[in-house]
Each structure stands twice: as C-alpha cells, then as structure tokens.
Design an enzyme around this catalytic site. Structure first.
Site, short mmCIF file in Angstrom:
data_model
loop_
_atom_site.label_atom_id
_atom_site.label_comp_id
_atom_site.label_asym_id
_atom_site.label_seq_id
_atom_site.Cartn_x
_atom_site.Cartn_y
_atom_site.Cartn_z
N CYS A 132 6.59 9.42 2.55
CA CYS A 132 7.78 8.67 2.14
C CYS A 132 8.27 9.23 0.81
O CYS A 132 7.47 9.47 -0.09
CB CYS A 132 7.44 7.19 1.95
SG CYS A 132 8.84 6.24 1.35
N ASP A 151 -5.39 -3.06 12.80
CA ASP A 151 -4.95 -2.78 11.42
C ASP A 151 -3.45 -2.52 11.42
O ASP A 151 -2.88 -2.19 12.46
CB ASP A 151 -5.72 -1.60 10.83
CG ASP A 151 -5.75 -1.66 9.29
OD1 ASP A 151 -5.12 -2.56 8.70
OD2 ASP A 151 -6.43 -0.81 8.68
N GLY A 208 2.37 -3.73 -7.19
CA GLY A 208 2.01 -2.81 -8.26
C GLY A 208 0.98 -3.43 -9.17
O GLY A 208 1.17 -4.56 -9.63
N TYR A 217 3.58 -3.14 6.26
CA TYR A 217 2.45 -3.26 5.33
C TYR A 217 2.81 -3.82 3.97
O TYR A 217 2.07 -4.64 3.43
CB TYR A 217 1.83 -1.87 5.13
CG TYR A 217 0.83 -1.80 3.99
CD1 TYR A 217 -0.47 -2.26 4.13
CD2 TYR A 217 1.22 -1.31 2.74
CE1 TYR A 217 -1.37 -2.22 3.07
CE2 TYR A 217 0.33 -1.27 1.68
CZ TYR A 217 -0.96 -1.72 1.85
OH TYR A 217 -1.84 -1.69 0.80
N ASN A 255 12.80 -0.21 -8.86
CA ASN A 255 11.84 0.04 -7.78
C ASN A 255 12.46 1.04 -6.81
O ASN A 255 13.61 0.88 -6.40
CB ASN A 255 11.55 -1.29 -7.05
CG ASN A 255 10.74 -1.12 -5.76
OD1 ASN A 255 10.92 -1.86 -4.82
ND2 ASN A 255 9.86 -0.14 -5.71
N GLY A 256 11.70 2.07 -6.47
CA GLY A 256 12.20 3.08 -5.53
C GLY A 256 12.17 4.46 -6.17
O GLY A 256 12.00 4.58 -7.37
N CYS A 315 6.67 -0.61 -6.55
CA CYS A 315 6.90 -1.46 -7.72
C CYS A 315 7.51 -2.79 -7.32
O CYS A 315 7.96 -2.97 -6.20
CB CYS A 315 7.88 -0.81 -8.69
SG CYS A 315 7.33 0.76 -9.35
P1 AMP Z 1 -6.34 5.48 5.72
O1 AMP Z 1 -7.79 5.43 5.44
O2 AMP Z 1 -5.67 6.50 4.84
O3 AMP Z 1 -6.00 5.65 7.17
O4 AMP Z 1 -5.74 4.11 5.22
C1 AMP Z 1 -5.28 3.11 6.10
C2 AMP Z 1 -5.31 1.79 5.38
O5 AMP Z 1 -4.53 1.87 4.19
C3 AMP Z 1 -4.74 0.68 6.21
O6 AMP Z 1 -5.73 -0.32 6.26
C4 AMP Z 1 -3.52 0.17 5.46
O7 AMP Z 1 -3.53 -1.24 5.37
C5 AMP Z 1 -3.62 0.78 4.10
N1 AMP Z 1 -2.36 1.36 3.64
C6 AMP Z 1 -1.35 1.87 4.37
N2 AMP Z 1 -0.34 2.32 3.59
C7 AMP Z 1 -0.73 2.09 2.30
C8 AMP Z 1 -0.11 2.31 1.02
N3 AMP Z 1 1.09 2.87 0.92
N4 AMP Z 1 -0.80 1.95 -0.08
C9 AMP Z 1 -2.03 1.40 0.03
N5 AMP Z 1 -2.66 1.14 1.20
C10 AMP Z 1 -2.02 1.49 2.34
#
Ligand code: AMP
Length: 468
Positions: free
Chosen positions: A401, A364, A42, A261, A116-117, A16
């Site tokens: 998390c 990435d 969000g 991220y 938020n949290g 959030c």
């Molecule tokens: P995955 O396909 O599950 O390995 O997703 C990895 C991708 O999701 C990476 O490109 C990240 O930039 C993105 N990502 C990592 N954490 C999050 C998050 N909490 N919410 C949305 N996207 C995420």
C-alpha cells in the site's frame, strides 16, 4: 532497510489517527479521549495542540496516549479548541520532530496540522521546494503541506488550501487549527476515513472531526456525516462552511483494508459498520470456501467478527480456541532458554479444551507474509487439533500500500510470489481458502466496485506511483 530517498518517494507507510474539536470547554481532554479511542491506528507517538487566545499550545511525546499525557499536561493545554494525532511509524524515522500535530507560524498567524495518509509524490514536491529555499526539519508529509501553504501568496487560508492541496497525489485526511478556525480536509480519492460529529454545549454546538466514529461514542458526540472526498470543511465561531477541491472527481477510492483490518469494528467507516462488513466477509468465506469441521475459531481480535459470520453461515459452532493476552506491550524480557513459538505464545494461547481431537477452521482477517498463520497453525495442532483449515477473510495480499497502510514490499508478500497451494504448504494447513475480490466488494456493500481502492489485493493503483 530502504534508503531515505526510496522511503520518501512513497511517503512513509504511516498508519495514523487524527482528531479535532472546535468550541468545547474541555477541548484538550476530549481530544485526549478521542485519541485514546483511536489508539489502534498508531502507538508510537501522540500529540495535542490547543488554541488559547491566538496562541497554539503543544504537548507531544513517544508512547501510548495514556503515557504521553498527564492531568497537568491536559490542564496546560488550555482553550476551547484542539487537534490531536496518534502516530505509527515503521522503524527508523520516529524522531521527535515527526510527531504530529506540527505547528508553524505563517505570516497570517499560527497553524497546526495533523494528517493521516501518504502523499505519493512527496519526494518530487519536496525537492522542488528545497530548490526554492525551503528547509525541512523532519521527514513527514505534513511538513510538506505546511511549506506549500506558507508559500502561497494569498492572505486567505482557504484560498491557499484550495490552490495547494490539488498538488498532492495520494492520501490525506487532515485536521488543522488556525488562530480562529478548525479545518478538515480529505483527498479527492477519499483513501483514509474522516468523519464529522457534534456535541451540544451551552449556547451552541461543538464540532468534532475524527478518523473513526468510535471516538465519538466515547465522548458522547453525535455522528453527522463523512467529510467528503475532495472536501475542505471549515468551522469558526460564526459557523461552518464547505469548499471542494478543483481536482475532485465523482470516483471515490476508499481504502477497503480499513474494513478488513485497520478500523475498529465498532466504527462506521465509509458509511458502513465495520463489524457488519467483517461478519459478511466471514459469511462469504463460508459460502466460497466450505469445509467439514467441528469448530470455527478466530485469531483474536481481528478475526472475531469474520469467524462469527463463518460460523453463522456454515452452522459450525464458534469457539474461542485461542485466548489473547491483552496486556502484551511492545517489549518484554525473553527467557534465557528458547521456548518454542515464544513470540506468538506470549500474545496468543490456544486452549486444549476447545481444540483436542477437533477438525478446526481458523479465521484470520488477512495473511501478509504468512509467518503468523504458520505459527498459529502449529500451535493449534500442538494443542490437539486433528485438522487445521485456514480461512482468510480477505483476498490474497499481492501488493504494497502506498496510501498509508504499513504493508511490506512485494518480495515479502507471500501471495505476490506463491500460489494458494504453495502458501497452504508453507503455513502447514490442511487447507487454505481466501474470500474472493467479488466477495470482499459485496461485503463492503459497494454500489460500484470503483468506490474502493483494493490495490493491495489487485495491484491496480488508482494514482500514479512515482518510481523516485
Ligand atoms: P503475517 O504474519 O505477515 O502474514 O501477518 C498477518 C497478520 O498481521 C494478520 O493476523 C493480520 O491481522 C495482521 N496484519 C495485517 N495487516 C497489518 C498491518 N498493516 N499492520 C499490522 N498488522 C497487520
């Protein structure tokens, strides 16, 4: 899908944004712009509460900030002070009542809260309050905070907060609006960011609080400082004051994933430029996981700063080998006949001009389930790359998390159950490398490792996580 009890026990995994402004003639408009700058935190819903005389005016709805608020709504949100919230939620629990800020009428006046949290002991506290007669309308942690405050016998809001907030375990960065003050509070671990700024106005200064500094840049506010972990910041027409929670400790546990991220790269988070941290992560990755290659390409947008860092450290040229369509919404009409990798291609399109015949390093920010990397690697190969070397600007994500970042459960986290070699095979890369935990801490310019929570990479949680 988890049942409600299980989800509540850890709070919802909500990412959030919060924003608040005190004493500005265009309070609701600046709150709108602040939320606009914080949209990445969000996208499900948004809301603003303004303070006019001693009344709270509210407008909230589902969707992006630009869709929720119109000129007329902002005109109706009168007053010199306002708070706002952007909400992200996982599926199922996005009913209207959960959209923040929440407002309530306490015996000593109206109050509005945006938070938020995730509160990790929310289920226990909630059950306790229900036994004592509290009636909950929604399923969010913010309502819990309102109930705790409303039951405190003191007439003084600051006393209520000082006595009630230490009952919460977990993450909260929140803003509140009472009938005559704005309050900002951050949990003693300081998991989620919260910053203070100000804007010069005729006859004084407007005070602004925000999840990230990028909102200050847009509205022309000056960044002053962070709201400290364990601090309750108070401002009213007389001035400002800070109080500290009794359970405040010297040890911060700020979320390192904000740097990896979540935050915008143009923000200063926990006192550090996110962009610089990400570039340093890329440089560490180049040192720790070198490879002979012709070109370094980011997965846009979150991999861009780390890819620049990797390229500058390794000397391998940086290119935009994948172009992102920035206008992809949540839904689109799919073709009737299946198109290979349609889901990823609608958002990310590789370029043959960059990739054909090349040995490519793809950067990435993180690898969670591994599905995104697998699709991207296949696409990059399909567009002519000779070799594809995947480099991740974070350590392997091994644990969920519980403090406000939406990560899947352990069963779905590929690194929780597989070795780097196995993941490399699964994503069909020629090689795979992650930055080390030390490299990550160094990049976040940590004085001591204990300043950050890195539980998603270590499985070591700084608070107890109740099982139910
Ligand atoms: P995955 O396909 O599950 O390995 O997703 C990895 C991708 O999701 C990476 O490109 C990240 O930039 C993105 N990502 C990592 N954490 C999050 C998050 N909490 N919410 C949305 N996207 C995420």
């Amino acid at each position: 899908m988890k049942d409600l009890g299980e989800r509540l026990s850890h709070g919802f995994r909500e990412e959030c944004a919060v924003f608040g402004i005190w004493n500005h003639p265009e309070a609701s408009r600046l709150t709108y712009l602040g939320l606009y700058a914080l949209q990445h935190r969000g996208q499900e819903a948004s809301g603003i509460v303004s303070l006019f005389e001693d009344l709270h005016i509210v407008h909230k709805g589902h969707g992006l900030v630009a869709d929720v608020f119109r000129e007329e709504t902002l005109n109706s949100l009168k007053g010199r002070s306002a708070i706002g919230h952007n909400r992200y939620s996982t599926t199922g629990e996005n009913e209207k009542f959960n959209i923040q800020p929440l407002k309530a009428s306490l015996f000593n006046g109206p109050i509005a809260v945006a938070h938020n949290g995730n509160i990790v002991n929310s289920l226990g506290l909630r059950k306790d309050l229900q036994r004592k007669g509290a009636i909950f309308q929604g399923t969010n942690d913010t309502e819990l905070i309102l109930h705790l405050v409303s039951r405190n016998p003191s007439d003084d809001l600051m006393t209520c907060l000082k006595e009630e907030l230490p009952k919460l375990d977990g993450a909260y960065s929140m803003v509140m609006l009472s009938k005559n003050s704005m309050i900002a509070a951050r949990d003693p671990n300081g998991f989620r960011p919260l910053v203070l700024g100000e804007i010069l106005v005729k006859g004084g200064k407007a005070k602004v609080v925000s999840s990230e500094t990028c909102a200050f840049d847009l509205i022309g506010a000056k960044y002053i400082r962070e709201i400290e972990p364990g601090e309750i910041y108070y401002c009213d027409d007389e001035g400002e004051q800070s109080f500290f929670l009794d359970n405040r400790s010297d040890k911060k546990n700020q979320c390192i994933f904000e740097h990896v991220y979540f935050s915008r790269p143009d923000s200063i988070v926990f006192g550090q430029s996110v962009y610089e941290t990400r570039k340093r992560l890329g440089a560490s990755l180049a040192k720790e996981c070198p490879v002979e290659a012709d070109v370094v390409i980011p997965v846009p947008d979150s991999g861009v700063p780390a890819a620049l860092g990797y390229s500058q450290e390794s000397g391998i040229p940086f290119e935009l080998g994948i172009i992102r369509n920035h206008y992809v919404g949540r839904t689109f009409i799919e073709p009737k006949q299946s198109i290979r990798s349609f889901g990823v291609k609608i958002k990310l399109n590789p370029q043959e001009a960059v990739l054909k015949g090349k040995r490519v390093v793809v950067i990435d920010d993180s690898l969670v389930r591994g599905t995104t990397s697998k699709k991207i690697i296949n696409l990059v190969r399909a567009f002519g790359a000779k070799e594809v070397h995947m480099r991740i600007a974070a350590p392997p994500t091994v644990s969920p998390c519980y403090y406000g970042v939406d990560t899947p459960d352990k069963e779905e986290l590929i690194a929780a159950n597989h070795s780097v070699d196995e993941i490399c095979k699964y994503i069909e890369a020629d090689s795979l490398g992650y930055v080390s935990l030390e490299g990550l801490h160094r990049a976040a310019e940590d004085k001591e490792k204990s300043e950050y929570c890195a539980a998603c990479f270590t499985d070591l949680y700084p608070t107890e996580i109740p099982k139910n």
